[in-house]
Design an enzyme around this catalytic site. Structure first.
Site, mmCIF file in Angstrom:
data_model
loop_
_atom_site.group_PDB
_atom_site.id
_atom_site.type_symbol
_atom_site.label_atom_id
_atom_site.label_comp_id
_atom_site.label_asym_id
_atom_site.label_seq_id
_atom_site.Cartn_x
_atom_site.Cartn_y
_atom_site.Cartn_z
ATOM 1 N N ALA A 65 36.723 56.286 35.754
ATOM 2 C CA ALA A 65 35.567 57.184 35.769
ATOM 3 C C ALA A 65 34.814 57.069 34.452
ATOM 4 O O ALA A 65 35.402 56.755 33.414
ATOM 5 C CB ALA A 65 36.034 58.616 35.990
ATOM 6 N N GLY A 108 40.212 56.028 37.654
ATOM 7 C CA GLY A 108 39.473 56.071 38.914
ATOM 8 C C GLY A 108 39.321 54.694 39.550
ATOM 9 O O GLY A 108 39.218 54.580 40.768
ATOM 10 N N GLU A 131 44.528 58.449 32.046
ATOM 11 C CA GLU A 131 43.928 59.783 31.949
ATOM 12 C C GLU A 131 44.668 60.706 30.993
ATOM 13 O O GLU A 131 44.070 61.505 30.282
ATOM 14 C CB GLU A 131 43.889 60.455 33.333
ATOM 15 C CG GLU A 131 42.798 59.943 34.249
ATOM 16 C CD GLU A 131 43.235 58.769 35.112
ATOM 17 O OE1 GLU A 131 44.219 58.087 34.749
ATOM 18 O OE2 GLU A 131 42.586 58.544 36.152
HETATM 19 C C1 HXC Z 1 32.688 54.932 30.084
HETATM 20 C C2 HXC Z 1 33.478 52.912 29.394
HETATM 21 C C3 HXC Z 1 34.673 53.113 30.102
HETATM 22 C C4 HXC Z 1 34.819 54.314 30.840
HETATM 23 C C5 HXC Z 1 34.788 51.187 29.143
HETATM 24 N N1 HXC Z 1 33.594 51.711 28.808
HETATM 25 N N2 HXC Z 1 35.469 52.013 29.921
HETATM 26 N N3 HXC Z 1 32.506 53.826 29.366
HETATM 27 N N4 HXC Z 1 33.807 55.192 30.785
HETATM 28 N N5 HXC Z 1 35.904 54.573 31.580
HETATM 29 C C6 HXC Z 1 32.552 51.115 27.967
HETATM 30 C C7 HXC Z 1 32.909 51.188 26.491
HETATM 31 O O1 HXC Z 1 32.580 52.430 25.985
HETATM 32 C C8 HXC Z 1 32.058 50.083 25.935
HETATM 33 O O2 HXC Z 1 30.736 50.523 25.819
HETATM 34 C C9 HXC Z 1 32.093 49.040 27.027
HETATM 35 O O3 HXC Z 1 32.444 49.734 28.231
HETATM 36 C C10 HXC Z 1 33.127 47.980 26.765
HETATM 37 O O4 HXC Z 1 34.382 48.619 26.502
HETATM 38 P P1 HXC Z 1 35.258 48.363 25.190
HETATM 39 O O5 HXC Z 1 36.165 49.531 25.024
HETATM 40 O O6 HXC Z 1 34.378 47.999 24.041
HETATM 41 O O7 HXC Z 1 36.074 47.067 25.635
HETATM 42 P P2 HXC Z 1 37.587 46.636 25.281
HETATM 43 O O8 HXC Z 1 37.862 46.863 23.834
HETATM 44 O O9 HXC Z 1 37.736 45.285 25.856
HETATM 45 O O10 HXC Z 1 38.500 47.664 26.075
HETATM 46 C C11 HXC Z 1 38.441 47.740 27.502
HETATM 47 C C12 HXC Z 1 39.191 48.988 27.992
HETATM 48 C C13 HXC Z 1 38.641 50.232 27.299
HETATM 49 C C14 HXC Z 1 40.678 48.858 27.722
HETATM 50 C C15 HXC Z 1 38.961 49.058 29.518
HETATM 51 O O11 HXC Z 1 37.209 50.227 27.438
HETATM 52 C C16 HXC Z 1 39.171 51.497 27.828
HETATM 53 O O12 HXC Z 1 40.269 51.915 27.510
HETATM 54 N N6 HXC Z 1 38.360 52.207 28.641
HETATM 55 C C17 HXC Z 1 38.650 53.525 29.132
HETATM 56 C C18 HXC Z 1 39.722 53.459 30.205
HETATM 57 C C19 HXC Z 1 40.096 54.851 30.703
HETATM 58 O O13 HXC Z 1 40.550 55.712 29.948
HETATM 59 N N7 HXC Z 1 39.877 55.065 31.979
HETATM 60 C C20 HXC Z 1 40.220 56.315 32.675
HETATM 61 C C21 HXC Z 1 39.009 57.179 32.719
HETATM 62 S S1 HXC Z 1 39.464 58.745 33.346
HETATM 63 P P3 HXC Z 1 29.827 50.121 24.549
HETATM 64 O O14 HXC Z 1 28.573 50.912 24.760
HETATM 65 O O15 HXC Z 1 30.598 50.516 23.351
HETATM 66 O O16 HXC Z 1 29.662 48.635 24.695
HETATM 67 C C22 HXC Z 1 39.430 58.557 34.996
HETATM 68 C C23 HXC Z 1 39.625 59.798 35.768
HETATM 69 C C24 HXC Z 1 39.465 59.569 37.236
HETATM 70 O O17 HXC Z 1 39.262 57.510 35.525
HETATM 71 C C25 HXC Z 1 39.224 60.851 37.944
HETATM 72 C C26 HXC Z 1 38.682 60.656 39.302
HETATM 73 C C27 HXC Z 1 37.359 60.025 39.395
#
Ligand code: HXC
Length: 255
Positions: A65, A108, A131
Site C-alpha cells: 500500500a 498489500g 506492516e
Molecule cells: C509508497 C513507496 C513504497 C510504498 C516504495 N516506495 N515502496 N512509496 N509506498 N509502499 C517508493 C519509495 O519511497 C521511493 O520513492 C521509490 O518507491 C523507490 O523505493 P526505494 O525505497 O528508494 O527503493 P529500494 O531502496 O530499492 O527499496 C525497495 C523497498 C522499499 C524494499 C520495496 O521501498 C520498501 O521497503 N518499501 C516499503 C515496503 C512496505 O513497507 N510495504 C508495506 C506497506 S503497508 P522516491 O520518491 O524516494 O524515489 C501495506 C498495508 C496493506 O501494504 C494494507 C492493505 C492495503
C-alpha cells in the site's frame, strides 16, 4: 475509463492486467486498487475472456500500500472511505486469476497476489508483510489468507517479524505454485492452457475451492454438488463426454 496506474489488454481469451506505477515499485494507492478491481471486473464480465493474468511492470510486482497516502489516514477517514470494499470485490471475481510476480511482493502487494488463484514467481522474488515495522498490520486479508495457507504458527513468525521470504521458501510452504526462471512465459503458457478449458467448469471449480476455505466440509460438499449439477447444463459437458467416447480431443467454449 482511462487508467492511470494499470495497463490492460486482451490477447486471445486472456485478459491481461499489468501494474504500472513503476517509479514507486507499484505501490498501491486507492485509485490504483480501484483500477485493478475495475479491470478485473471488466474481464470477468467479458465473454471473450476465460482467464485473467496479473503481473507488475518495472522492478517489482508491488511494494504494498502507498505509505504516503496511508500516513494521513484516521480511523474515521477509513470508516468513511471504506477502502477495503474494493479489495472485497477482488474476492468476487469468478474467472481464474493467475499472478506472475517478481522483485518485491510486500504488504498489500502480497495480499493482492494471495487474492489471485495461481501464483508463479521469479527466483529472486521476495515476499513479506513489513506492516509491523510501520506500526500496523496487514488489512487486506494478509493475516487471514497467509494463516489459512500455511497455518497459524508459521504465519505468525512472518507477520511478527516482517521478515522477507525468498521465492524458494514461498514455494516450499505452498504459498505459490512454482518458482520459474521465466515468469512471463510460465503465466502465459498456463493462461493459454486454461483458456482452452471449459470456462463454466473453471469458474465453478474456483467457486467450490473458495468455499472449502470458508465452510465446513459438509456445507462445502453440498455446494460442490450444486456446482457439479449445474455443469450438466453446459454444452461443454456434452462435448467433453462425447469427445471422450469418440476418442477425440474435446473443443470447449464453442459459441
Ligand atoms: C509508497 C513507496 C513504497 C510504498 C516504495 N516506495 N515502496 N512509496 N509506498 N509502499 C517508493 C519509495 O519511497 C521511493 O520513492 C521509490 O518507491 C523507490 O523505493 P526505494 O525505497 O528508494 O527503493 P529500494 O531502496 O530499492 O527499496 C525497495 C523497498 C522499499 C524494499 C520495496 O521501498 C520498501 O521497503 N518499501 C516499503 C515496503 C512496505 O513497507 N510495504 C508495506 C506497506 S503497508 P522516491 O520518491 O524516494 O524515489 C501495506 C498495508 C496493506 O501494504 C494494507 C492493505 C492495503
Amino acid at each position: 475509463p482511462t487508467q492511470q496506474y494499470v495497463k490492460t489488454e486482451m490477447v486471445d481469451r486472456i485478459g491481461r492486467i499489468r501494474l504500472d506505477r513503476t517509479a514507486r515499485y507499484n505501490a498501491l494507492n486507492r485509485t490504483m486498487v480501484r483500477e485493478i478491481v475495475e479491470a478485473m471486473e471488466t474481464f470477468d464480465r467479458d465473454e471473450r475472456v476465460t482467464v485473467i493474468v496479473l503481473t507488475g511492470n518495472g522492478k517489482s510486482f508491488s511494494a504494498g500500500a502507498d505509505i504516503e497516502e496511508m500516513l494521513e489516514a484516521t480511523p474515521i477517514s477509513m470508516e468513511l472511505l471504506d477502502p477495503f470494499a474494493d479489495w472485497d470485490r477482488i474476492s468476487r471475481i469468478k474467472k481464474p486469476i493467475i499472478a506472475g510476480v517478481h522483485g518485491f511482493v510486500l504488504g498489500g502487494g502480497f495480499e493482492l497476489a494471495l487474492a489471485c488463484d495461481l501464483i508463479y514467481a521469479d527466483p529472486a522474488t521476495q515476499f513479506g508483510f513489513p506492516e509491523v515495522g510501520l506500526g500496523v498490520m496487514p488489512g487486506a486479508g494478509g493475516t487471514q489468507r497467509l494463516t489459512k495457507c500455511i497455518g497459524r504458527t508459521r504465519a505468525l513468525e512472518w507477520l511478527f517479524t516482517g521478515d522477507r521470504m525468498k521465492a524458494e521458501e514461498a514455494e516450499r510452504l505452498g504459498i505459490i505454485n512454482r518458482v520459474t526462471a521465466d515468469v512471463e512465459a510460465t503465466v502465459l503458457a498456463m493462461a493459454e492452457r486454461l483458456s482452452n478449458q471449459p470456462s463454466m467448469a473453471l469458474r465453478l471449480i474456483k467457486d467450490a475451492a473458495n468455499k472449502a476455505v470458508d465452510l465446513s466440509l459438509q456445507d462445502g460438499m453440498e455446494h460442490e454438488r450444486r456446482n457439479f449439477y449445474l455443469l450438466f447444463a453446459t454444452a461443454d459437458q456434452t462435448e467433453g463426454m462425447q469427445a471422450f467416447l469418440e476418442k477425440r480431443s474435446p473443443i470447449f467454449n464453442q459459441q
